[in-house]
Design a protein around this motif. Sequence first.
Motif, PDB file in Angstrom:
ATOM      1  N   PRO A  97     -41.486 -46.915  47.814  1.00  0.00           N
ATOM      2  CA  PRO A  97     -42.032 -45.305  47.998  1.00  0.00           C
ATOM      3  C   PRO A  97     -40.653 -44.581  47.754  1.00  0.00           C
ATOM      4  O   PRO A  97     -39.660 -45.223  47.598  1.00  0.00           O
ATOM      5  N   GLY A  98     -40.739 -43.133  47.440  1.00  0.00           N
ATOM      6  CA  GLY A  98     -39.770 -42.315  46.783  1.00  0.00           C
ATOM      7  C   GLY A  98     -38.995 -42.650  45.655  1.00  0.00           C
ATOM      8  O   GLY A  98     -39.808 -43.272  44.750  1.00  0.00           O
ATOM      9  N   ASN A  99     -37.942 -42.352  45.442  1.00  0.00           N
ATOM     10  CA  ASN A  99     -37.202 -42.654  44.333  1.00  0.00           C
ATOM     11  C   ASN A  99     -36.663 -43.850  44.104  1.00  0.00           C
ATOM     12  O   ASN A  99     -35.839 -44.391  44.838  1.00  0.00           O
ATOM     13  N   VAL A 143     -36.580 -41.019  39.131  1.00  0.00           N
ATOM     14  CA  VAL A 143     -37.618 -41.784  38.694  1.00  0.00           C
ATOM     15  C   VAL A 143     -38.476 -42.345  39.955  1.00  0.00           C
ATOM     16  O   VAL A 143     -37.675 -42.945  41.018  1.00  0.00           O
ATOM     17  N   GLN A 144     -39.520 -41.901  40.016  1.00  0.00           N
ATOM     18  CA  GLN A 144     -40.408 -42.246  41.384  1.00  0.00           C
ATOM     19  C   GLN A 144     -41.135 -43.557  41.572  1.00  0.00           C
ATOM     20  O   GLN A 144     -41.647 -44.117  40.401  1.00  0.00           O
ATOM     21  N   GLY A 145     -41.301 -44.140  42.428  1.00  0.00           N
ATOM     22  CA  GLY A 145     -41.894 -45.509  42.613  1.00  0.00           C
ATOM     23  C   GLY A 145     -43.163 -45.460  42.141  1.00  0.00           C
ATOM     24  O   GLY A 145     -44.002 -44.517  42.405  1.00  0.00           O
ATOM     25  N   GLY A 146     -43.736 -46.611  41.257  1.00  0.00           N
ATOM     26  CA  GLY A 146     -45.163 -46.587  40.886  1.00  0.00           C
ATOM     27  C   GLY A 146     -45.278 -45.977  39.726  1.00  0.00           C
ATOM     28  O   GLY A 146     -46.372 -45.705  39.319  1.00  0.00           O
ATOM     29  N   GLU A 147     -44.125 -45.369  39.195  1.00  0.00           N
ATOM     30  CA  GLU A 147     -44.646 -44.463  37.699  1.00  0.00           C
ATOM     31  C   GLU A 147     -43.981 -45.141  36.466  1.00  0.00           C
ATOM     32  O   GLU A 147     -43.353 -45.827  36.751  1.00  0.00           O
ATOM     33  N   VAL A 148     -44.391 -44.819  35.393  1.00  0.00           N
ATOM     34  CA  VAL A 148     -43.901 -45.115  34.108  1.00  0.00           C
ATOM     35  C   VAL A 148     -43.270 -43.814  33.544  1.00  0.00           C
ATOM     36  O   VAL A 148     -43.618 -42.855  33.339  1.00  0.00           O
ATOM     37  N   HIS A 149     -41.899 -43.962  33.617  1.00  0.00           N
ATOM     38  CA  HIS A 149     -40.902 -42.894  33.266  1.00  0.00           C
ATOM     39  C   HIS A 149     -40.276 -42.860  31.911  1.00  0.00           C
ATOM     40  O   HIS A 149     -39.495 -43.836  31.471  1.00  0.00           O
ATOM     41  N   GLY A 150     -40.754 -42.081  31.151  1.00  0.00           N
ATOM     42  CA  GLY A 150     -40.243 -42.042  29.627  1.00  0.00           C
ATOM     43  C   GLY A 150     -38.713 -41.382  29.605  1.00  0.00           C
ATOM     44  O   GLY A 150     -38.370 -40.464  30.435  1.00  0.00           O
ATOM     45  N   VAL A 164     -41.340 -58.370  39.747  1.00  0.00           N
ATOM     46  CA  VAL A 164     -40.436 -57.584  40.163  1.00  0.00           C
ATOM     47  C   VAL A 164     -40.674 -56.006  40.375  1.00  0.00           C
ATOM     48  O   VAL A 164     -41.862 -55.611  40.384  1.00  0.00           O
ATOM     49  N   GLU A 165     -39.928 -55.395  41.300  1.00  0.00           N
ATOM     50  CA  GLU A 165     -40.195 -53.883  41.589  1.00  0.00           C
ATOM     51  C   GLU A 165     -40.021 -53.033  40.379  1.00  0.00           C
ATOM     52  O   GLU A 165     -40.457 -51.754  40.266  1.00  0.00           O
ATOM     53  N   LEU A 166     -39.085 -53.347  39.572  1.00  0.00           N
ATOM     54  CA  LEU A 166     -38.457 -52.224  38.681  1.00  0.00           C
ATOM     55  C   LEU A 166     -38.485 -53.010  37.369  1.00  0.00           C
ATOM     56  O   LEU A 166     -37.667 -54.072  37.185  1.00  0.00           O
TER      57      LEU A 166
END
Length: 311
Positions: free
Chosen positions: A4-6, A30-37, A152-154
């Motif tokens: 959760p969160g950043n 970058v937020q949890g659970g997103e794909v960030h470009g 993994v988480e990230l």
Amino acid sequence: MGTPGNVIKISGLVKRFGKTLALDEFNMSVQGGEVHGFLGPNGAGKSTTVRILLGLLRRDGGEVKLLGGDPWRDAVSLHRRLAYVPDDVKLWPNLTGGEVIDLLGRLRGGLNPGRRAELIERFKLDPTKKCGTYSRGNRQKVALVAAFASDVELYLMDEPTTGLDPLMVLTFREYVKQARDNGSTVLLSSHIFADVEALCDRLTIIRSGKCVQAGTLAELRHLTRTKVHVESEKPITGLDRLQGVHALEQNENEAEFHVDVDAIDDVLRHLVNFKIKALYSAPPSLEEIFMGHYGEEMPSGEQAGVSEVSK
């Protein structure tokens, strides 16, 4: 498994190399659970940022949080929770691809054997060959298989599709989407605009070490201009006098131009006076948004190959 969160929070990040200021109070979340470009041309500071996140470089100022920890102080524990794929993978030449995949997996606490086998098949990798015999694309596949087979988480990915053919790029996109659907977070630094448009929930554009744009693609499009092509029964007049109309090209009953988002209503009300036969509009592509920040400053060679924008 979502965090959760950043997952990544960067505030006022500063990094100097001698007299060169590589990162100038750079901010990114970058937020949890997103794909960030993560986009920027050569020298903008992308790879420096990634190396700081990996604990390979020490920051000179600002704050950086990665999965709730400090990437420099907590590097060992954090690396068990993330997977990194660089743009040009270097492997041990005397180990086979399969041995490297298993070695990298052990560093992250193990691999899912069934998923490992599935990934090897989908990426069409021969894991029995020595890494010294692999092409650049196959070395990239080894890193991708090792990453996606790990729980993994990230995922930190710095131009991960370098050397892959178009079919393998589609396979890569599929697994990025699966990772997000499973609750993992992906930071995707890519020079392929199509990858970013297809995959990313939000993005950050970096320029000269500073964040110049951040948000969803839809939000960034609202800050730019829409391209319009119109054909009418009557000759069109007066477009050149309207606020918000740019780059107008016109030939009596046909016109093409760009219009600011907040001026679209006024332009449409003007055009209906000429009995519109056809009207086409398109929001700006990610490439056009990017070039809005860099087009006039990039060397001619980089403009010609804009899809090759990198670090």
